[in-house]
Design an enzyme around this catalytic site. Structure first.
Site, PDB file in Angstrom:
ATOM      1  N   HIS A 432      -1.544 -36.993 -12.815  1.00 52.05           N
ATOM      2  CA  HIS A 432      -1.304 -37.160 -14.253  1.00 52.05           C
ATOM      3  C   HIS A 432      -0.211 -38.206 -14.429  1.00 52.05           C
ATOM      4  O   HIS A 432       0.563 -38.464 -13.500  1.00 52.05           O
ATOM      5  CB  HIS A 432      -0.948 -35.837 -14.940  1.00 52.05           C
ATOM      6  CG  HIS A 432       0.175 -35.067 -14.316  1.00 52.05           C
ATOM      7  ND1 HIS A 432       1.503 -35.394 -14.490  1.00 52.05           N
ATOM      8  CD2 HIS A 432       0.172 -33.981 -13.505  1.00 52.05           C
ATOM      9  CE1 HIS A 432       2.267 -34.532 -13.838  1.00 52.05           C
ATOM     10  NE2 HIS A 432       1.489 -33.671 -13.214  1.00 52.05           N
ATOM     11  N   HIS A 439       8.419 -31.733 -14.719  1.00 50.30           N
ATOM     12  CA  HIS A 439       9.567 -30.970 -14.228  1.00 50.30           C
ATOM     13  C   HIS A 439      10.767 -31.123 -15.160  1.00 50.30           C
ATOM     14  O   HIS A 439      11.523 -30.173 -15.389  1.00 50.30           O
ATOM     15  CB  HIS A 439       9.952 -31.442 -12.820  1.00 50.30           C
ATOM     16  CG  HIS A 439       9.245 -30.726 -11.714  1.00 50.30           C
ATOM     17  ND1 HIS A 439       7.918 -30.920 -11.431  1.00 50.30           N
ATOM     18  CD2 HIS A 439       9.687 -29.809 -10.806  1.00 50.30           C
ATOM     19  CE1 HIS A 439       7.570 -30.160 -10.400  1.00 50.30           C
ATOM     20  NE2 HIS A 439       8.632 -29.473  -9.993  1.00 50.30           N
TER      21      HIS A 439
END
Length: 559
Positions: A432, A439
């Protein structure tokens, strides 16, 4: 028993009590389902309660709608249009069909664009993958997911990503190369290490040197650190990634597997191109056989390679809950004002842990909107390929000369024999887009929630840091470390740890934190409407930009 001891026990009743409460709720629900409607209403509350519950939800949704309608359109950097006729070389295309330079098949990329523009499942099903792809695209339809609480993912707003040809991106690419070159240097040795000195010297030559600075310059003490309050104080790694803690009946020591030193991946054309096409990696990751505390960027990179999305923040919550009542936010009425009751489902342990985990996936809806629908920015490994083919004279891309003239490339070539960006993971990045980092958005959301529930000024006594082998913790003596600063540091450790692995740029983390913070604040707004305690003064927290806010009854004010 002292009042403090009683309070501490009330906040620590997280395990069996939570399970019993859930079981009781399940049994109660089954009984109610068997009763007649009139009996259930008589036993469990009048119709007015249902109307009140509806009104709370309606008011929260209406406020979000009002705020969203005032937002400007999310802007992108314009690169996709700029390089349309040049095979979209500044855009993410991993796992799609591409040529030997990793440049995407334009027709395949336009099918991806069309699917995202239209948002129809049949169009997504028609996106072609490379013939050798063993990996699939990572959930582009997740960009369209709705949420029942907090801010809708499409209502997040972050800056456009740096342009491919910009000096700002060149500086961040240089930083990522230096993170790869210094992956095995212990954080505690940054002041004395020669390669770190080279990194500091080189990054200061960039016209847009990345990251925090002292006296306008990158130093060993600011290198690879975050840009939020508290990041430059104390050890490189947050106390929340070092301290032992209890997970229910289990005692957990924060030692983790570390890959072999000096072994990096995707540094030759075959392996690089195979991974760009989504192929199964031909290389393998091996570990040194000793679990260690996080002591260098290779250890940190592997932590963020295999962590569960909310893991670091759930662990931080458990550590904070063990520190006693003074670590709880002063605005929590169960800390001082309510003496004959303990916090539990409201403002207590189960509530806090639920909010941390809830914020994690909520924040990813915003990240996926930004990644897939707004920016589609290429990963550092792809940028490294663009550098490789420019340096060998095979291609001519608009790359800023700061990075092409960087000492980082010379050191990389001397070590690897190519200019590809050395990766810590055999598979490189996820499939992606890079901007913003997932994160980082999770970190931004979860740490914002933690700052709302805990006392940011609480001093973390007996601070520690890993030694230069990671096999032991040693005392840290220096700055006073406080909860708020260490939570900011935790968020940046996780975000920049992904950069250290070679899969993100600094911009992905900086803007990701802000996107996650937006969604956490909206979640806290919703939750502040639900609380029954009349003496609850609101959630107070310090944002990543240093501003302090209070959230009460759905409203956000400067504190």
């Amino acid at each position: 028993m002292s009042g403090d001891s009683v309070k501490r026990r009330q906040f620590l009743k997280l395990g069996a009590g939570s399970g019993a409460a859930m079981l009781a709720a399940t049994v109660s629900g089954a009984v109610v389902a068997e009763e007649s409607e009139s009996s259930a209403l008589k036993s469990h509350g009048p119709p007015s309660r249902a109307k009140q519950a509806f009104q709370v939800k309606e008011k929260a949704a209406s406020e979000h709608l009002y705020q969203t309608l005032k937002l400007p359109r999310q802007r992108d950097n314009g690169d996709e249009a700029r390089y349309r006729s040049e095979r979209y070389y500044a855009s993410f295309s991993k796992a799609l069909p591409c040529n030997r330079f990793g440049e995407v098949d334009p027709s395949a990329f336009r099918k991806l664009q069309r699917a995202i523009d239209r948002g129809r499942s049949r169009d997504f099903n028609g996106i072609p993958l490379a013939p050798t792809a063993a990996r699939t695209l990572a959930n582009p339809q997740g960009a369209f997911k709705f949420e029942m609480a907090g801010l809708d993912g499409h209502a997040t707003r972050i800056n456009p990503s740096w342009r491919f040809r910009s000096a700002e991106l060149a500086g961040e690419v240089g930083e990522v190369y230096w993170q790869a070159l210094t992956r095995d240097v212990p954080f505690i040795d940054y002041d004395i290490d020669g390669m770190v000195a080279n990194a500091v010297h080189d990054l200061n030559r960039f016209s847009k040197a990345p990251g925090p600075k002292r006296g306008g310059r990158v130093t060993p003490g600011t290198l690879f650190r975050g840009e939020t309050p508290g990041d430059l104080k104390g050890p490189f790694i947050s106390q929340f990634l070092l301290r032992d803690f209890n997970f229910g009946p289990a005692e957990l020591v924060q030692r983790y597997e570390v890959p072999l030193a000096g072994v990096d991946f995707m540094i030759d054309k075959y392996n690089w191109l195979n991974v760009q096409r989504g192929g199964q990696p031909a290389e393998s990751l091996q570990f040194d056989g000793t679990k260690r505390y996080i002591y260098n960027n290779r250890a940190l990179g592997e932590y963020v390679h295999r962590d569960v999305s909310f893991q670091a923040y759930l662990n931080a919550a458990l550590i904070l809950l063990s520190l006693g009542p003074n670590a709880i936010d002063r605005g929590n009425p169960y800390r001082n004002e309510i003496q004959n009751q303990g916090a539990f489902t409201s403002l207590g342990g189960p509530f806090i842990l639920d909010m941390v985990t809830k914020a994690a996936n909520l924040s990813l809806t915003g990240a996926w909107f930004q990644k897939w629908k707004a920016h589609r920015f290429l990963r550092p490994e792809a940028f490294g390929g663009r550098i490789q083919f420019v340096m060998e004279g095979a291609r001519d891309y608009e790359i800023h000369p700061d990075i092409l003239n960087s000492e980082a490339l010379a050191h990389t070539y001397n070590r690897s024999g190519t200019y590809f960006l050395p990766q810590a993971f055999t598979e490189g990045s996820p499939t992606h887009p890079s901007y913003p980092a997932g994160h980082a958005t999770v970190a931004g959301a979860c740490c914002t929630v933690l700052k709302a529930f805990f006392n940011e000024g609480f001093v973390m006594n007996n601070p520690v840091q890993a030694n230069n082998t990671g096999n032991a913790l040693i005392p840290y003596q220096g700055h006073t470390l406080r909860v708020g600063g260490e939570l900011n540091k935790l968020a940046n450790n996780i975000s920049l740890g992904r950069d250290a692995a070679g899969v993100h740029y600094r911009q992905d983390g900086v803007q990701g934190l802000l996107g996650g913070e937006q969604q956490a604040i909206a979640l806290l707004q919703d939750q502040s409407r639900t609380l029954y305690e009349s003496n609850f003064g609101g959630f107070t927290l310090t944002k990543f930009d240093g501003r302090k806010i209070r959230i009460r009854k759905g409203r956000v004010r400067r504190a």
